[in-house]
Design a protein around this motif. Structure first.
Motif, PDB file in Angstrom:
ATOM      1  N   LEU A 225      27.187 -30.636  45.760  1.00 24.15           N
ATOM      2  CA  LEU A 225      26.514 -30.234  46.995  1.00 24.15           C
ATOM      3  C   LEU A 225      25.498 -29.129  46.728  1.00 24.15           C
ATOM      4  O   LEU A 225      24.407 -29.119  47.310  1.00 24.15           O
ATOM      5  CB  LEU A 225      27.548 -29.769  48.023  1.00 24.15           C
ATOM      6  CG  LEU A 225      28.449 -30.869  48.591  1.00 24.15           C
ATOM      7  CD1 LEU A 225      29.592 -30.260  49.396  1.00 24.15           C
ATOM      8  CD2 LEU A 225      27.644 -31.833  49.457  1.00 24.15           C
ATOM      9  N   HIS A 226      25.868 -28.210  45.855  1.00 23.43           N
ATOM     10  CA  HIS A 226      24.938 -27.135  45.509  1.00 23.43           C
ATOM     11  C   HIS A 226      23.676 -27.707  44.870  1.00 23.43           C
ATOM     12  O   HIS A 226      22.553 -27.308  45.201  1.00 23.43           O
ATOM     13  CB  HIS A 226      25.618 -26.152  44.559  1.00 23.43           C
ATOM     14  CG  HIS A 226      24.745 -25.007  44.141  1.00 23.43           C
ATOM     15  ND1 HIS A 226      24.272 -24.066  45.029  1.00 23.43           N
ATOM     16  CD2 HIS A 226      24.241 -24.667  42.924  1.00 23.43           C
ATOM     17  CE1 HIS A 226      23.521 -23.190  44.378  1.00 23.43           C
ATOM     18  NE2 HIS A 226      23.488 -23.537  43.107  1.00 23.43           N
ATOM     19  N   LEU A 227      23.848 -28.666  43.972  1.00 26.47           N
ATOM     20  CA  LEU A 227      22.694 -29.307  43.340  1.00 26.47           C
ATOM     21  C   LEU A 227      21.846 -30.047  44.374  1.00 26.47           C
ATOM     22  O   LEU A 227      20.613 -30.012  44.321  1.00 26.47           O
ATOM     23  CB  LEU A 227      23.169 -30.278  42.259  1.00 26.47           C
ATOM     24  CG  LEU A 227      23.782 -29.656  41.003  1.00 26.47           C
ATOM     25  CD1 LEU A 227      24.381 -30.745  40.123  1.00 26.47           C
ATOM     26  CD2 LEU A 227      22.737 -28.864  40.234  1.00 26.47           C
ATOM     27  N   ALA A 228      22.515 -30.715  45.305  1.00 24.93           N
ATOM     28  CA  ALA A 228      21.783 -31.456  46.335  1.00 24.93           C
ATOM     29  C   ALA A 228      20.964 -30.513  47.209  1.00 24.93           C
ATOM     30  O   ALA A 228      19.817 -30.810  47.560  1.00 24.93           O
ATOM     31  CB  ALA A 228      22.760 -32.259  47.192  1.00 24.93           C
ATOM     32  N   LEU A 229      21.536 -29.361  47.555  1.00 20.53           N
ATOM     33  CA  LEU A 229      20.801 -28.395  48.372  1.00 20.53           C
ATOM     34  C   LEU A 229      19.597 -27.845  47.611  1.00 20.53           C
ATOM     35  O   LEU A 229      18.525 -27.642  48.186  1.00 20.53           O
ATOM     36  CB  LEU A 229      21.731 -27.262  48.807  1.00 20.53           C
ATOM     37  CG  LEU A 229      22.786 -27.648  49.850  1.00 20.53           C
ATOM     38  CD1 LEU A 229      23.792 -26.519  50.045  1.00 20.53           C
ATOM     39  CD2 LEU A 229      22.134 -28.003  51.176  1.00 20.53           C
ATOM     40  N   GLU A 230      19.768 -27.608  46.323  1.00 21.41           N
ATOM     41  CA  GLU A 230      18.632 -27.162  45.517  1.00 21.41           C
ATOM     42  C   GLU A 230      17.558 -28.247  45.476  1.00 21.41           C
ATOM     43  O   GLU A 230      16.363 -27.965  45.518  1.00 21.41           O
ATOM     44  CB  GLU A 230      19.092 -26.825  44.095  1.00 21.41           C
ATOM     45  CG  GLU A 230      19.941 -25.572  43.987  1.00 21.41           C
ATOM     46  CD  GLU A 230      19.132 -24.291  44.147  1.00 21.41           C
ATOM     47  OE1 GLU A 230      17.912 -24.386  44.386  1.00 21.41           O
ATOM     48  OE2 GLU A 230      19.710 -23.213  44.051  1.00 21.41           O
ATOM     49  N   LEU A 231      17.994 -29.497  45.422  1.00 23.55           N
ATOM     50  CA  LEU A 231      17.050 -30.608  45.382  1.00 23.55           C
ATOM     51  C   LEU A 231      16.264 -30.701  46.685  1.00 23.55           C
ATOM     52  O   LEU A 231      15.061 -30.967  46.674  1.00 23.55           O
ATOM     53  CB  LEU A 231      17.800 -31.915  45.119  1.00 23.55           C
ATOM     54  CG  LEU A 231      16.953 -33.180  44.951  1.00 23.55           C
ATOM     55  CD1 LEU A 231      15.986 -33.020  43.787  1.00 23.55           C
ATOM     56  CD2 LEU A 231      17.850 -34.385  44.728  1.00 23.55           C
ATOM     57  N   THR A 232      16.924 -30.481  47.826  1.00 19.71           N
ATOM     58  CA  THR A 232      16.194 -30.533  49.096  1.00 19.71           C
ATOM     59  C   THR A 232      15.142 -29.441  49.156  1.00 19.71           C
ATOM     60  O   THR A 232      14.096 -29.606  49.778  1.00 19.71           O
ATOM     61  CB  THR A 232      17.140 -30.379  50.305  1.00 19.71           C
ATOM     62  OG1 THR A 232      17.736 -29.082  50.301  1.00 19.71           O
ATOM     63  CG2 THR A 232      18.213 -31.446  50.309  1.00 19.71           C
ATOM     64  N   ARG A 233      15.402 -28.313  48.499  1.00 22.04           N
ATOM     65  CA  ARG A 233      14.419 -27.236  48.510  1.00 22.04           C
ATOM     66  C   ARG A 233      13.269 -27.514  47.556  1.00 22.04           C
ATOM     67  O   ARG A 233      12.131 -27.135  47.815  1.00 22.04           O
ATOM     68  CB  ARG A 233      15.093 -25.910  48.151  1.00 22.04           C
ATOM     69  CG  ARG A 233      15.957 -25.353  49.268  1.00 22.04           C
ATOM     70  CD  ARG A 233      16.349 -23.922  48.992  1.00 22.04           C
ATOM     71  NE  ARG A 233      17.474 -23.830  48.086  1.00 22.04           N
ATOM     72  CZ  ARG A 233      18.736 -23.699  48.476  1.00 22.04           C
ATOM     73  NH1 ARG A 233      19.033 -23.691  49.757  1.00 22.04           N
ATOM     74  NH2 ARG A 233      19.707 -23.596  47.597  1.00 22.04           N
TER      75      ARG A 233
END
Length: 246
Positions: A225-233
């Motif tokens: 999830l942390h990686l996904a949030l970084e990806l959205t940014r």
């Protein structure tokens, strides 16, 4: 992270904004911006909103009703009230100003006509990942690899799932809450402080997240999830929008 009220006020669309009370609370994050001219506007809020008003309803309220209106916004976690002083008011009603000071609700005025559509459009563009925090450098190689292999959208779908299908406002609110929870290692008090909402609100949002994101408490899941949030940014305008459309 979500922009603060102070950050939104630096946007060109808010150039004419004047803060008349609540200066100490401008660092609170804003989750969404609403235009409302109804007495029970508070019941539509979930916390962190900035409310815009021409004052058409407020002009019909007596002092006690104005105090009650502001109190209801503060109790629901609103982070600001913006009032246009053009058609209805020429100055802030003393009772409204006093209530805003009493409840710590930032009160912002526009002394010339302003487009509420332009305000909400600019604010929402900023809230929905524009100008967000810089990408964590240590994650850049992994995220670049996802992008280069064309797996960004699939990864977002796998990690964020139903969150991507929500309307813009609840999606932004829950993504911001998830980000804060992961950053604070699920410290509810610190998450509430960072988001500028009550702890009860964080618990409510966490239950929503758990319903949509299985195994939320597992460390491996949290890393994804942390990686996904970084990806959205890093690719918000492309990967996230593509995931919504396909």
């Amino acid at each position: 992270m979500l922009p603060t009220l102070a950050e939104l006020l630096t946007l060109p669309a808010f150039a004419g904004a004047e803060v008349v009370s609540g200066h100490a609370h401008l660092t609170q994050p804003v989750t969404w911006v609403h235009v409302s001219e109804v007495a029970d506007a508070a019941r539509f809020l979930t916390g962190g909103e900035l409310l815009l008003s021409t004052g058409s309803l407020l002009a019909r309220m007596n002092d006690g009703e104005l105090e009650g209106f502001v109190a209801s916004l503060a109790q629901r976690g609103a982070h600001g009230l913006a009032l246009e002083l053009v058609q209805v008011f020429r100055d802030v009603p003393p009772a409204l100003l006093g209530a805003s000071r009493l409840h710590g609700l930032p009160l912002i005025v526009f002394r010339s006509e302003v487009s509420f559509a332009a305000l909400t459009r600019a604010a929402h563009a900023r809230i929905l990942n524009h100008g967000g925090p810089a990408l964590d450098p240590s994650l850049a190689p992994l995220l670049d690899a996802l992008a280069e292999t064309g797996r960004s959208v699939a990864f977002l779908r796998a990690q964020l799932g139903p969150l991507l299908n929500l309307p813009a406002r609840p999606r932004s609110t829950l993504l911001g809450t998830l980000d804060a929870l992961l950053t604070t290692n699920f410290n509810m008090a610190e998450t509430a402080r960072r988001l500028g909402v009550r702890r009860q609100t964080v618990y409510y949002r966490l239950e929503q997240l758990r319903a949509m994101l299985p195994d939320l408490d597992e460390p491996r899941r949290q890393l994804g999830l942390h990686l996904a949030l970084e990806l959205t940014r890093s690719e918000a305008g492309e990967a996230l929008n593509a995931a919504e459309r396909t």
